[in-house]
Design a protein around this motif. Structure first.
Motif, PDB file in Angstrom:
ATOM      1  N   LEU A 140       0.830  -1.197   0.000  1.00  0.00           N
ATOM      2  CA  LEU A 140       0.000   0.000   0.000  1.00  0.00           C
ATOM      3  C   LEU A 140       0.870   1.255   0.000  1.00  0.00           C
ATOM      4  O   LEU A 140       1.983   1.252   0.524  1.00  0.00           O
ATOM      5  CB  LEU A 140      -0.905   0.022   1.237  1.00  0.00           C
ATOM      6  N   TRP A 141       0.317   2.303  -0.566  1.00  0.00           N
ATOM      7  CA  TRP A 141       0.935   3.630  -0.516  1.00  0.00           C
ATOM      8  C   TRP A 141      -0.152   4.645  -0.229  1.00  0.00           C
ATOM      9  O   TRP A 141      -1.301   4.493  -0.675  1.00  0.00           O
ATOM     10  CB  TRP A 141       1.611   3.980  -1.845  1.00  0.00           C
ATOM     11  N   GLY A 142       0.212   5.686   0.512  1.00  0.00           N
ATOM     12  CA  GLY A 142      -0.733   6.763   0.719  1.00  0.00           C
ATOM     13  C   GLY A 142      -0.986   7.500  -0.586  1.00  0.00           C
ATOM     14  O   GLY A 142      -0.077   7.667  -1.412  1.00  0.00           O
ATOM     15  N   GLU A 143      -2.211   7.941  -0.776  1.00  0.00           N
ATOM     16  CA  GLU A 143      -2.550   8.692  -1.989  1.00  0.00           C
ATOM     17  C   GLU A 143      -1.654   9.917  -2.135  1.00  0.00           C
ATOM     18  O   GLU A 143      -1.337  10.342  -3.252  1.00  0.00           O
ATOM     19  CB  GLU A 143      -4.023   9.113  -1.915  1.00  0.00           C
ATOM     20  N   HIS A 144      -1.244  10.489  -0.996  1.00  0.00           N
ATOM     21  CA  HIS A 144      -0.423  11.699  -1.004  1.00  0.00           C
ATOM     22  C   HIS A 144       0.968  11.421  -0.441  1.00  0.00           C
ATOM     23  O   HIS A 144       1.513  12.230   0.315  1.00  0.00           O
ATOM     24  CB  HIS A 144      -1.103  12.800  -0.193  1.00  0.00           C
ATOM     25  N   ASP A 145       1.545  10.300  -0.791  1.00  0.00           N
ATOM     26  CA  ASP A 145       2.886   9.983  -0.304  1.00  0.00           C
ATOM     27  C   ASP A 145       3.887  10.963  -0.909  1.00  0.00           C
ATOM     28  O   ASP A 145       3.974  11.104  -2.127  1.00  0.00           O
ATOM     29  CB  ASP A 145       3.268   8.554  -0.682  1.00  0.00           C
ATOM     30  N   PHE A 202      -3.796   1.765  -2.832  1.00  0.00           N
ATOM     31  CA  PHE A 202      -3.499   3.115  -2.358  1.00  0.00           C
ATOM     32  C   PHE A 202      -4.532   3.530  -1.317  1.00  0.00           C
ATOM     33  O   PHE A 202      -5.711   3.171  -1.426  1.00  0.00           O
ATOM     34  CB  PHE A 202      -3.491   4.106  -3.532  1.00  0.00           C
ATOM     35  N   VAL A 203      -4.057   4.268  -0.318  1.00  0.00           N
ATOM     36  CA  VAL A 203      -4.907   4.698   0.782  1.00  0.00           C
ATOM     37  C   VAL A 203      -5.441   6.090   0.469  1.00  0.00           C
ATOM     38  O   VAL A 203      -4.676   7.060   0.404  1.00  0.00           O
ATOM     39  CB  VAL A 203      -4.122   4.710   2.112  1.00  0.00           C
ATOM     40  N   THR A 204      -6.730   6.182   0.253  1.00  0.00           N
ATOM     41  CA  THR A 204      -7.349   7.464  -0.062  1.00  0.00           C
ATOM     42  C   THR A 204      -7.186   8.438   1.102  1.00  0.00           C
ATOM     43  O   THR A 204      -7.471   8.098   2.251  1.00  0.00           O
ATOM     44  CB  THR A 204      -8.840   7.285  -0.368  1.00  0.00           C
ATOM     45  N   GLY A 205      -6.683   9.630   0.804  1.00  0.00           N
ATOM     46  CA  GLY A 205      -6.487  10.634   1.844  1.00  0.00           C
ATOM     47  C   GLY A 205      -5.339  10.318   2.779  1.00  0.00           C
ATOM     48  O   GLY A 205      -5.219  10.928   3.845  1.00  0.00           O
ATOM     49  N   GLY A 206      -4.480   9.370   2.380  1.00  0.00           N
ATOM     50  CA  GLY A 206      -3.393   8.934   3.251  1.00  0.00           C
ATOM     51  C   GLY A 206      -2.063   9.572   2.899  1.00  0.00           C
ATOM     52  O   GLY A 206      -1.771   9.840   1.733  1.00  0.00           O
ATOM     53  N   ALA A 207      -1.253   9.806   3.933  1.00  0.00           N
ATOM     54  CA  ALA A 207       0.107  10.297   3.754  1.00  0.00           C
ATOM     55  C   ALA A 207       1.054   9.112   3.588  1.00  0.00           C
ATOM     56  O   ALA A 207       0.616   7.975   3.401  1.00  0.00           O
ATOM     57  CB  ALA A 207       0.502  11.164   4.942  1.00  0.00           C
ATOM     58  N   HIS A 208       2.332   9.382   3.696  1.00  0.00           N
ATOM     59  CA  HIS A 208       3.336   8.334   3.566  1.00  0.00           C
ATOM     60  C   HIS A 208       3.084   7.192   4.539  1.00  0.00           C
ATOM     61  O   HIS A 208       3.282   6.022   4.190  1.00  0.00           O
ATOM     62  CB  HIS A 208       4.720   8.949   3.804  1.00  0.00           C
ATOM     63  N   GLY A 251       0.164   6.337   5.770  1.00  0.00           N
ATOM     64  CA  GLY A 251      -1.220   5.870   5.708  1.00  0.00           C
ATOM     65  C   GLY A 251      -2.144   6.621   6.643  1.00  0.00           C
ATOM     66  O   GLY A 251      -3.305   6.237   6.804  1.00  0.00           O
ATOM     67  N   HIS A 252      -1.664   7.707   7.239  1.00  0.00           N
ATOM     68  CA  HIS A 252      -2.479   8.503   8.146  1.00  0.00           C
ATOM     69  C   HIS A 252      -3.087   9.699   7.410  1.00  0.00           C
ATOM     70  O   HIS A 252      -2.645  10.063   6.324  1.00  0.00           O
ATOM     71  CB  HIS A 252      -1.626   8.977   9.324  1.00  0.00           C
ATOM     72  N   ARG A 253      -4.075  10.308   8.043  1.00  0.00           N
ATOM     73  CA  ARG A 253      -4.833  11.381   7.384  1.00  0.00           C
ATOM     74  C   ARG A 253      -3.951  12.590   7.085  1.00  0.00           C
ATOM     75  O   ARG A 253      -3.115  12.997   7.881  1.00  0.00           O
ATOM     76  CB  ARG A 253      -6.005  11.821   8.262  1.00  0.00           C
ATOM     77  N   THR A 254      -4.151  13.144   5.894  1.00  0.00           N
ATOM     78  CA  THR A 254      -3.404  14.322   5.466  1.00  0.00           C
ATOM     79  C   THR A 254      -4.232  15.089   4.452  1.00  0.00           C
ATOM     80  O   THR A 254      -5.146  14.520   3.835  1.00  0.00           O
ATOM     81  CB  THR A 254      -2.056  13.916   4.835  1.00  0.00           C
ATOM     82  N   SER A 255      -3.911  16.363   4.276  1.00  0.00           N
ATOM     83  CA  SER A 255      -4.591  17.141   3.242  1.00  0.00           C
ATOM     84  C   SER A 255      -3.801  17.149   1.943  1.00  0.00           C
ATOM     85  O   SER A 255      -4.372  17.229   0.854  1.00  0.00           O
ATOM     86  CB  SER A 255      -4.806  18.583   3.724  1.00  0.00           C
ATOM     87  N   ASP A 256      -2.461  17.073   2.061  1.00  0.00           N
ATOM     88  CA  ASP A 256      -1.624  17.128   0.864  1.00  0.00           C
ATOM     89  C   ASP A 256      -0.361  16.280   0.948  1.00  0.00           C
ATOM     90  O   ASP A 256       0.477  16.325   0.053  1.00  0.00           O
ATOM     91  CB  ASP A 256      -1.226  18.586   0.582  1.00  0.00           C
ATOM     92  N   GLY A 257      -0.196  15.525   2.016  1.00  0.00           N
ATOM     93  CA  GLY A 257       1.001  14.718   2.196  1.00  0.00           C
ATOM     94  C   GLY A 257       2.059  15.374   3.043  1.00  0.00           C
ATOM     95  O   GLY A 257       2.960  14.702   3.547  1.00  0.00           O
ATOM     96  N   PHE A 258       1.964  16.685   3.226  1.00  0.00           N
ATOM     97  CA  PHE A 258       2.973  17.410   3.993  1.00  0.00           C
ATOM     98  C   PHE A 258       2.499  17.742   5.403  1.00  0.00           C
ATOM     99  O   PHE A 258       3.268  18.268   6.202  1.00  0.00           O
ATOM    100  CB  PHE A 258       3.373  18.695   3.263  1.00  0.00           C
ATOM    101  N   SER A 290      -4.047  -8.071  -7.728  1.00  0.00           N
ATOM    102  CA  SER A 290      -4.773  -6.946  -8.329  1.00  0.00           C
ATOM    103  C   SER A 290      -3.954  -5.687  -8.116  1.00  0.00           C
ATOM    104  O   SER A 290      -3.148  -5.599  -7.185  1.00  0.00           O
ATOM    105  CB  SER A 290      -6.163  -6.784  -7.706  1.00  0.00           C
ATOM    106  N   THR A 291      -4.172  -4.706  -8.983  1.00  0.00           N
ATOM    107  CA  THR A 291      -3.453  -3.435  -8.879  1.00  0.00           C
ATOM    108  C   THR A 291      -4.433  -2.297  -9.072  1.00  0.00           C
ATOM    109  O   THR A 291      -5.095  -2.208 -10.113  1.00  0.00           O
ATOM    110  CB  THR A 291      -2.336  -3.337  -9.932  1.00  0.00           C
ATOM    111  N   ALA A 292      -4.539  -1.426  -8.074  1.00  0.00           N
ATOM    112  CA  ALA A 292      -5.441  -0.287  -8.149  1.00  0.00           C
ATOM    113  C   ALA A 292      -4.807   0.822  -8.994  1.00  0.00           C
ATOM    114  O   ALA A 292      -3.580   0.904  -9.103  1.00  0.00           O
ATOM    115  CB  ALA A 292      -5.748   0.229  -6.746  1.00  0.00           C
ATOM    116  N   PRO A 293      -5.625   1.680  -9.596  1.00  0.00           N
ATOM    117  CA  PRO A 293      -5.071   2.816 -10.356  1.00  0.00           C
ATOM    118  C   PRO A 293      -4.222   3.707  -9.449  1.00  0.00           C
ATOM    119  O   PRO A 293      -4.604   4.011  -8.322  1.00  0.00           O
ATOM    120  CB  PRO A 293      -6.327   3.546 -10.852  1.00  0.00           C
ATOM    121  N   ALA A 294      -3.070   4.114  -9.961  1.00  0.00           N
ATOM    122  CA  ALA A 294      -2.140   4.906  -9.152  1.00  0.00           C
ATOM    123  C   ALA A 294      -2.489   6.388  -9.224  1.00  0.00           C
ATOM    124  O   ALA A 294      -2.938   6.881 -10.266  1.00  0.00           O
ATOM    125  CB  ALA A 294      -0.717   4.700  -9.639  1.00  0.00           C
ATOM    126  N   PRO A 295      -2.296   7.113  -8.125  1.00  0.00           N
ATOM    127  CA  PRO A 295      -2.506   8.567  -8.159  1.00  0.00           C
ATOM    128  C   PRO A 295      -1.416   9.246  -8.971  1.00  0.00           C
ATOM    129  O   PRO A 295      -0.372   8.650  -9.270  1.00  0.00           O
ATOM    130  CB  PRO A 295      -2.413   8.966  -6.678  1.00  0.00           C
TER     131      PRO A 295
END
Length: 460
Positions: free
Chosen positions: A225-230, A258-264, A266-273, A313-318
Motif C-alpha cells: 500500500l501507498w498513501g494517496e499523497h505519499d 493506495f490509501v485514499t487521503g493517506g500520507a506516507h 497511511g495517516h490522514r493528510t490534506s496534501d502529504g505534507f 490486483s493493482t489499483a489505479p495509481a494517483p
C-alpha cells in the motif's frame, strides 16, 4: 546461519518480561523482551484481543527509518489487535544502526526473531504469522520474508521500489518543490549531489536493490500500500515496480493499492505534507489512520489466515508530481572533481608557506575564493541530505539564499581568475620551476572550475 540465529534467539522470551494486563479498550498488552539477530535485547509489546478465540494470525510491525520507538506505531498495533490479529510492536535497535550505518539484513533478523516469538505463543497459529513494514521497513520486511518460509505474509505501507539513495533524492526534491525551490537547485540535489553521496559512501545502504528480494516472494502473499499523497517515496513508480516484479516472479497473491487521503504512513493528510489528528510524536502530529486504511489491512490478513488469499490486483495509481532521477553506479568523478579543485586552489597558499615562487595578490584572492566556493557548493546540498529541506530555507525567487551566496562566490572566482590572468600578463614573471609549481595548480583549478560549476548546477 544468521537466519538460524535469529530463529533461535526469537524463540526465547526473556524471563524479565512483566505479565500481561487488560486495558479498558478490550485489548491485552504484555511487555516482552527478546534477543535480536545479533543477540541484542529488544523490548516490545504484544497486543491481543481480550477473549479472542484462538489460535489466530499474528503480525510483527517493522518501523521506518530513525530510532523508531514502538509508540509511533501504536495506532496500527491496536487496529490489528482489535481485529483479532496478535501483534508485536517493538522498539527499534539503536546499537548497530545510525545515520551513517544501516544493515537491513540485521534489521530483518530482528524482525524474524519477533516472528519466532509470536509463533511460540499460545493463541497464535504458528503458520499464520506475517510481517508489516513501513517505509524503511518496506525494504526490511520483504528481505526477512525472503529468508524463511516461517513468514506467512507481508504487508507494506510506503515501501519504495528503488534503492534508498534514489528514494531519498526524490523525497528531498519533492519537499524542496513544495517549499518553492525552483528546478535548478532541485536538479543539483537529484543529480550531482546524489552521485556525490553515493560515491563517497556517506549515504547508508545506498545501493540496496529491492527488486531481487521481491522476486523471491513468489509464494508469499503480499499487500503493498501507498498513501494517496505519499511525498517521501514515489508511489506511482514504486507500485509499478512492485506489480511488475511480483508478477514476473509468479506471485498470484500480490495486491497493490493506495490509501485514499493517506500520507506516507497511511495517516490522514490534506496534501502529504501535514498530518490531521492523531497522537503527538516528538511534538508533531502523527495523524489519525486514514479511513479504510486499517480495514484494508486487517481484512486482507484475515483472508490470508483463513486460507483464502486474495488474487493479485493493482489499483489505479494517483498522479505523481515529480519523477525520480536515476543514480548511476560508481560515479567516482562526483567526488574526485571537487577534491582535485580543492587541491589545486589550496596549492597556492601552501606554497606561500614554503616561500616558493612569486606571490601575487589577485592570485591569492583567486585561491581563497576558489577554495571557499568549492567547499560551500558541496556543503550546501550535503546539508540538505543531513538536515532535510529546511537547510535550504529561506527561498528567494525559487533559489535558496545560501545557494545564491554560493553562486555569488562562483562569480567572484571567475572575476578573480580574469584579474589574475591580466596581472600575470602585465608582470610576466620570469619562468622558473618554482613559478610553475606555484601558479600551475591554481591556474588549472580556475580553468576546470567553470565546467564543474556548470555541471554542479551553480551556474544555472
Amino acid at each position: 546461519m544468521a537466519v538460524l540465529a535469529a530463529v533461535l534467539a526469537g524463540a526465547l522470551l526473556l524471563p524479565a518480561a512483566p505479565g500481561a494486563y487488560a486495558a479498558g479498550d478490550g485489548l491485552v498488552r504484555q511487555e516482552v523482551a527478546f534477543r535480536g539477530g545479533d543477540g541484542l535485547v529488544l523490548h516490545g509489546t504484544v497486543l491481543s484481543k481480550n477473549g479472542a478465540p484462538g489460535p489466530g494470525p499474528g503480525i510483527v510491525l517493522v518501523g521506518g527509518s530513525g530510532p523508531g520507538p514502538r509508540e509511533e506505531y501504536r495506532q496500527e498495533a491496536e487496529a490489528f489487535a482489535r481485529a483479532g490479529i496478535t501483534t508485536l510492536v517493538y522498539d527499534k535497535r539503536t546499537v548497530g544502526y545510525s545515520f551513517l550505518h544501516r544493515d537491513f539484513g540485521l534489521l530483518a533478523d530482528d524482525a524474524l526473531a519477533g516472528v519466532q516469538l509470536l509463533r511460540a505463543r499460545s493463541g497464535v497459529n504458528p503458520r499464520q504469522v506475517g510481517i508489516w513494514g513501513f517505509s524503511e521497513g518496506g525494504w526490511v520486511a520483504p528481505l526477512a520474508a525472503a529468508r524463511t518460509s516461517d513468514v506467512a505474509f507481508v504487508v507494506t505501507i510506503g515501501g519504495s521500489g528503488y534503492d534508498p539513495l534514489r528514494t531519498q533524492a526524490w523525497n528531498l526534491t519533492t519537499h524542496l518543490h513544495h517549499q518553492g525551490t525552483g528546478g535548478p537547485f532541485r536538479r543539483t540535489i537529484a543529480g550531482p549531489a546524489t552521485r556525490f553521496m553515493g560515491a563517497t559512501g556517506l549515504f547508508p545502504a545506498a545501493g540496496h536493490d529491492p527488486v531481487p528480494v521481491l522476486e523471491r516472494l513468489h509464494r508469499t502473499p503480499v499487500l503493498a500500500l501507498w498513501g494517496e499523497h505519499d511525498t517521501q517515496v514515489p508511489p506511482q513508480e514504486s507500485a509499478q515496480i512492485f506489480h511488475e516484479t511480483l508478477a514476473r516472479s509468479g506471485n498470484r497473491h500480490a495486491v497493490i493499492g493506495f490509501v485514499t487521503g493517506g500520507a506516507h504512513n497511511g495517516h490522514r493528510t490534506s496534501d502529504g505534507f501535514d498530518r490531521i489528528g492523531g497522537p503527538l510524536f516528538h511534538g508533531k502530529k502523527l495523524g489519525e489512520l486514514a479511513p479504510g486504511y486499517a480495514q484494508t489491512m486487517t481484512s486482507w490478513v484475515r483472508a490470508v489466515a483463513a486460507g483464502n488469499p486474495p488474487e493479485s490486483s493493482t489499483a489505479p495509481a494517483p498522479v505523481q508530481a515529480l519523477a525520480t532521477t536515476p543514480v548511476p553506479g560508481h560515479a567516482w568523478y562526483a567526488w574526485l572533481a571537487p577534491a582535485l579543485l580543492v587541491l589545486g586552489f589550496a596549492a597556492y597558499p601552501v606554497s606561500a608557506l614554503l616561500r616558493r615562487g612569486p606571490v601575487l595578490r589577485p592570485v591569492r584572492w583567486l585561491a581563497g575564493l576558489g577554495l571557499l566556493a568549492v567547499m560551500a557548493a558541496v556543503a550546501c546540498p550535503l546539508a540538505v541530505f543531513v538536515v532535510g529541506d529546511g537547510a535550504a530555507a529561506p527561498v528567494v525567487r525559487g533559489r535558496p539564499v545560501v545557494w545564491l551566496m554560493v553562486q555569488g562566490l562562483a562569480a567572484a572566482v571567475v572575476v578573480s581568475a580574469c584579474v589574475s590572468a591580466a596581472a600575470l600578463s602585465r608582470r610576466r614573471p620570469a619562468p622558473s620551476r618554482a613559478a610553475w609549481l606555484r601558479l600551475a595548480p591554481v591556474g588549472l583549478a580556475a580553468v576546470a572550475f567553470v565546467p564543474w560549476a556548470v555541471w554542479w548546477g551553480i551556474a544555472a
